[in-house]
Design an enzyme around this catalytic site. Structure first.
Site, PDB file in Angstrom:
ATOM      1  N   LYS A 108      43.477 110.356  62.124  1.00  0.00           N
ATOM      2  CA  LYS A 108      44.624 111.256  62.228  1.00  0.00           C
ATOM      3  C   LYS A 108      44.247 112.702  61.871  1.00  0.00           C
ATOM      4  O   LYS A 108      43.214 112.944  61.238  1.00  0.00           O
ATOM      5  CB  LYS A 108      45.742 110.734  61.331  1.00  0.00           C
ATOM      6  CG  LYS A 108      46.307 109.381  61.790  1.00  0.00           C
ATOM      7  CD  LYS A 108      47.454 108.943  60.884  1.00  0.00           C
ATOM      8  CE  LYS A 108      48.087 107.658  61.370  1.00  0.00           C
ATOM      9  NZ  LYS A 108      49.240 107.271  60.524  1.00  0.00           N
ATOM     10  N   HIS A 114      45.077 105.254  61.649  1.00  0.00           N
ATOM     11  CA  HIS A 114      45.954 104.251  62.246  1.00  0.00           C
ATOM     12  C   HIS A 114      45.118 103.042  62.622  1.00  0.00           C
ATOM     13  O   HIS A 114      44.005 103.183  63.135  1.00  0.00           O
ATOM     14  CB  HIS A 114      46.620 104.799  63.526  1.00  0.00           C
ATOM     15  CG  HIS A 114      47.266 103.730  64.366  1.00  0.00           C
ATOM     16  ND1 HIS A 114      48.553 103.302  64.148  1.00  0.00           N
ATOM     17  CD2 HIS A 114      46.781 102.975  65.392  1.00  0.00           C
ATOM     18  CE1 HIS A 114      48.830 102.322  65.012  1.00  0.00           C
ATOM     19  NE2 HIS A 114      47.776 102.115  65.786  1.00  0.00           N
TER      20      HIS A 114
HETATM   21  P1  IDP Z   1      51.247 101.705  59.359  1.00  0.00           P
HETATM   22  O1  IDP Z   1      50.556 102.918  59.928  1.00  0.00           O
HETATM   23  O2  IDP Z   1      50.697 101.322  58.019  1.00  0.00           O
HETATM   24  O3  IDP Z   1      51.323 100.551  60.330  1.00  0.00           O
HETATM   25  P2  IDP Z   1      54.058 102.191  59.952  1.00  0.00           P
HETATM   26  O4  IDP Z   1      55.205 101.728  59.120  1.00  0.00           O
HETATM   27  O5  IDP Z   1      53.819 101.508  61.264  1.00  0.00           O
HETATM   28  O6  IDP Z   1      52.750 102.157  59.026  1.00  0.00           O
HETATM   29  O7  IDP Z   1      54.281 103.737  60.209  1.00  0.00           O
HETATM   30  C1  IDP Z   1      53.510 104.429  61.181  1.00  0.00           C
HETATM   31  C2  IDP Z   1      53.101 105.759  60.597  1.00  0.00           C
HETATM   32  O8  IDP Z   1      54.279 106.546  60.358  1.00  0.00           O
HETATM   33  C3  IDP Z   1      52.423 105.688  59.227  1.00  0.00           C
HETATM   34  O9  IDP Z   1      51.051 105.400  59.289  1.00  0.00           O
HETATM   35  C4  IDP Z   1      52.687 107.082  58.686  1.00  0.00           C
HETATM   36  O10 IDP Z   1      51.813 108.058  59.266  1.00  0.00           O
HETATM   37  C5  IDP Z   1      54.113 107.341  59.186  1.00  0.00           C
HETATM   38  N1  IDP Z   1      55.146 106.933  58.225  1.00  0.00           N
HETATM   39  C6  IDP Z   1      55.495 105.681  57.855  1.00  0.00           C
HETATM   40  N2  IDP Z   1      56.504 105.676  56.963  1.00  0.00           N
HETATM   41  C7  IDP Z   1      56.812 106.974  56.755  1.00  0.00           C
HETATM   42  C8  IDP Z   1      57.784 107.652  55.935  1.00  0.00           C
HETATM   43  O11 IDP Z   1      58.580 107.036  55.202  1.00  0.00           O
HETATM   44  N3  IDP Z   1      57.788 109.012  55.990  1.00  0.00           N
HETATM   45  C9  IDP Z   1      56.936 109.732  56.785  1.00  0.00           C
HETATM   46  N4  IDP Z   1      56.010 109.146  57.576  1.00  0.00           N
HETATM   47  C10 IDP Z   1      55.938 107.785  57.563  1.00  0.00           C
HETATM   48 MG    MG Z   2      52.352 100.343  62.099  1.00  0.00          MG
END
Ligand code: IDP
Ligand code: MG
Length: 139
Positions: A9, A115
């Protein structure tokens, strides 16, 4: 063999951590089978994060992931998805263990450096967004 999509990222790119993160994944015995540098446009960023489109953080997330060039890569190996998720650590770097990529390099819950696909089925869909079959190599 299982595959997973990895994105380095913008926060990690801007701190010159791409090679460090890729090396960590290679050391886990995963094979790098595709890689490119690209600057996501809004449309691709929205498609990649479509599952989050109703979340309050979606618009900021799309802006963030398209704010600088990123590395997209495909790693292949036994249980690649699970192995990479474990190496990444928790979504929020403040909850991620030391020694994980996010625990060591993540800045905050959004700018968490990396990611990785969350299931083999998601991985197949995500990989198609970033790579044509000709760009994925076996060796
Ligand atoms: P992951 O990347 O661990 O699978 P996800 O819940 O799928 O997590 O969220 C995707 C991406 O969105 C995260 O990696 C992060 O960059 C962002 N993100 C997740 N939750 C939040 C939040 O509460 N506030 C701001 N950004 C978030
Ligand atoms: Mg995710």
């Amino acid at each position: 063999m299982e595959r997973s999509l990895v994105l380095i990222k913008p926060d990690a790119m801007q701190r010159d951590l791409a090679g460090t993160i890729i090396a960590r994944l290679e050391k886990l015995g995963l094979k790098l089978v595709a890689i490119k540098l690209l600057h996501l446009d809004k449309a691709l960023a929205q498609r990649h994060y479509a599952v989050h489109k109703d979340k309050p953080f979606y618009d900021n997330l799309v802006d963030y992931i398209s704010s600088a060039p990123i590395v997209a890569a495909v790693f292949e190996g036994k249980k690649a998805v699970e192995v990479i998720r474990k190496a990444m650590g928790a979504t929020d770097p403040s909850n991620a263990e030391k020694g994980t990529i996010r625990g060591d390099f993540g800045l905050d819950i959004e700018r968490n450096s990396v990611h990785g696909s969350d299931s083999p089925a998601t991985a197949e869909e995500e990989i198609k967004l970033f790579f044509s079959p000709q760009e994925i190599f076996g060796y």
